[in-house]
Design a protein around this motif. Sequence first.
Motif, PDB file in Angstrom:
ATOM      1  N   UNK A 162       0.837  -1.208   0.000  1.00  0.00           N
ATOM      2  CA  UNK A 162       0.000   0.000   0.000  1.00  0.00           C
ATOM      3  C   UNK A 162       0.868   1.253   0.000  1.00  0.00           C
ATOM      4  N   UNK A 163       1.917   1.240   0.821  1.00  0.00           N
ATOM      5  CA  UNK A 163       2.794   2.405   0.924  1.00  0.00           C
ATOM      6  C   UNK A 163       3.568   2.617  -0.369  1.00  0.00           C
ATOM      7  N   UNK A 164       4.040   1.539  -0.971  1.00  0.00           N
ATOM      8  CA  UNK A 164       4.768   1.654  -2.236  1.00  0.00           C
ATOM      9  C   UNK A 164       3.879   2.253  -3.327  1.00  0.00           C
ATOM     10  N   UNK A 165       2.637   1.809  -3.358  1.00  0.00           N
ATOM     11  CA  UNK A 165       1.684   2.337  -4.340  1.00  0.00           C
ATOM     12  C   UNK A 165       1.411   3.820  -4.087  1.00  0.00           C
ATOM     13  N   UNK A 166       1.270   4.194  -2.818  1.00  0.00           N
ATOM     14  CA  UNK A 166       1.015   5.588  -2.451  1.00  0.00           C
ATOM     15  C   UNK A 166       2.181   6.481  -2.851  1.00  0.00           C
ATOM     16  N   UNK A 167       3.409   6.060  -2.559  1.00  0.00           N
ATOM     17  CA  UNK A 167       4.582   6.845  -2.920  1.00  0.00           C
ATOM     18  C   UNK A 167       4.703   6.990  -4.434  1.00  0.00           C
ATOM     19  N   UNK A 168       4.343   5.924  -5.130  1.00  0.00           N
ATOM     20  CA  UNK A 168       4.381   5.977  -6.597  1.00  0.00           C
ATOM     21  C   UNK A 168       3.415   7.028  -7.132  1.00  0.00           C
ATOM     22  N   UNK A 169       2.224   7.083  -6.538  1.00  0.00           N
ATOM     23  CA  UNK A 169       1.205   8.035  -6.984  1.00  0.00           C
ATOM     24  C   UNK A 169       1.546   9.474  -6.607  1.00  0.00           C
ATOM     25  N   UNK A 170       2.063   9.656  -5.385  1.00  0.00           N
ATOM     26  CA  UNK A 170       2.280  11.005  -4.862  1.00  0.00           C
ATOM     27  C   UNK A 170       3.684  11.556  -5.137  1.00  0.00           C
ATOM     28  N   UNK A 171       4.673  10.668  -5.166  1.00  0.00           N
ATOM     29  CA  UNK A 171       6.062  11.124  -5.293  1.00  0.00           C
ATOM     30  C   UNK A 171       6.732  10.671  -6.582  1.00  0.00           C
ATOM     31  N   UNK A 172       6.020   9.861  -7.379  1.00  0.00           N
ATOM     32  CA  UNK A 172       6.558   9.436  -8.664  1.00  0.00           C
ATOM     33  C   UNK A 172       7.639   8.383  -8.589  1.00  0.00           C
ATOM     34  N   UNK A 173       7.686   7.623  -7.511  1.00  0.00           N
ATOM     35  CA  UNK A 173       8.692   6.570  -7.363  1.00  0.00           C
ATOM     36  C   UNK A 173       8.227   5.287  -8.051  1.00  0.00           C
ATOM     37  N   UNK A 174       9.129   4.341  -8.158  1.00  0.00           N
ATOM     38  CA  UNK A 174       8.761   3.043  -8.729  1.00  0.00           C
ATOM     39  C   UNK A 174       7.755   2.345  -7.802  1.00  0.00           C
TER      40      UNK A 174
END
Length: 458
Positions: A162-174
């Motif tokens: 969930x956190x990885x998906x959130x960071x991807x959406x908000x911060x543009x990370x993988x």
Amino acid sequence: MSENSQIFIAKSAIKAADLEHRRKINFNIGKYNEKVPEGKEQFADVHLVRERAKNIKWRAIETLDQQLEEFELNFTKRGGKVIWAENATQAIEEILTICKERNCKTLVKSKSMVTEEIHLNDALEKNGIESIETDLGEYIQQLDGEAPYHIVTPAMHKSKEDVAKLFSQKLGTAPNLTPQELTLVARDVLRKKYTAAEVGVTGANFIISDIGGIAVTENEGNARLSCAFPKTHIVIVGIEKMIPSMTDLALFWPLLSTFGTGQKVTVYNTIVTGPKQAGEVDGPEEMYVILLDNGRTNILQNPKTRESLYCIRCGACLNACPIYKNIGGHAYGATYSGPIGSVITPHLSGMENYKHLSYASSLCGNCTEVCAVKINLHELLLENRKESVEEGYTTLTEKMAWKMWKMASLKRGFMNMGNGNLKNKVVNGLFKGWKQNRSDLDFSKKTFNEMWKEQFKK
């Protein structure tokens, strides 16, 4: 039924049926349950430690007026400033005044439930001030636009995916970063904010009256950075966080860490007694402590509920509560969830709007069993229920139902009238509100009184 009560029931119904949510919570609380027994091994007699901690908090709360004055006297001697805030509005006004005088554009904030209680981030955003949560769990919740889920672990309900998906959406990370990589991303973002911020805000785990200081406990070092880099440090703390002496921390710090996370001691334990002094090379140039009431004196003046002010916010009661584990932290609709939240919220925010929280309990007593300072939480929940009835927050149907039950209980003849099937039909058919969110009551075919008489005749 109040609007808050209706929202609570609706949210609870959804979360109770969410098996994925339950899996995540059981996984995270399971990790906690593995570590706590290990942490308790440091105490020769953990029950004695809890009893001593309760006695110290009793002394602090019973003499709270004197303790607060002593704290103010000692803190101001070192150049600190104390602000007394009666409610959330006053606290917000004072913070905004300080920020505007310093032309604050960016503010860094360490984990603090009190700032959530007064909705500080919303107020700052409305006034054009960027407020950044620096605790990783709080930062995750801020990115997701959610309030903290738990007193100690704000993002407990989120998996690493969930956190990885959130960071991807908000911060543009993988979208497939590991927890370690996600932490490094957050660190990179937050480190830049510390040096840019004009003001830092922290809470306090304890207020120490004899030295005029505040104690902060954390695992990430973000609170130290939040109060060391900015030129202005603001502490917002509830008045109940008082302890009489610095030596009391030798008891409370390991107690808080063990019951909060299962650690023997938290990684960073800091005492701050004022702004930077002459000859010191780091620290804030000015420091404010805002002592917040916001309904706490409502609890203080009640001899029966006063005990709830002993709470050190370890979160143990949440982790032990079967209700919390099924409905989650957000369903409560209040800053403080779980058993302790159900006890104090009706007094902080109004019995009429939050009396339903005191009924959201099985009264199993597990919260009392695990409380670090032995607060009788399940008894206080019953006391809240009693107060809500005395204050008139009950329906006519409920009053009549209990009156009938009382009459039947006082006269065996009434209780013995009709068999179990008849009673089931009457009770389950008559009280629609009860049946809506509960299973049917199932009366035995005969009462205990009838069975006793039959046995005696034999």
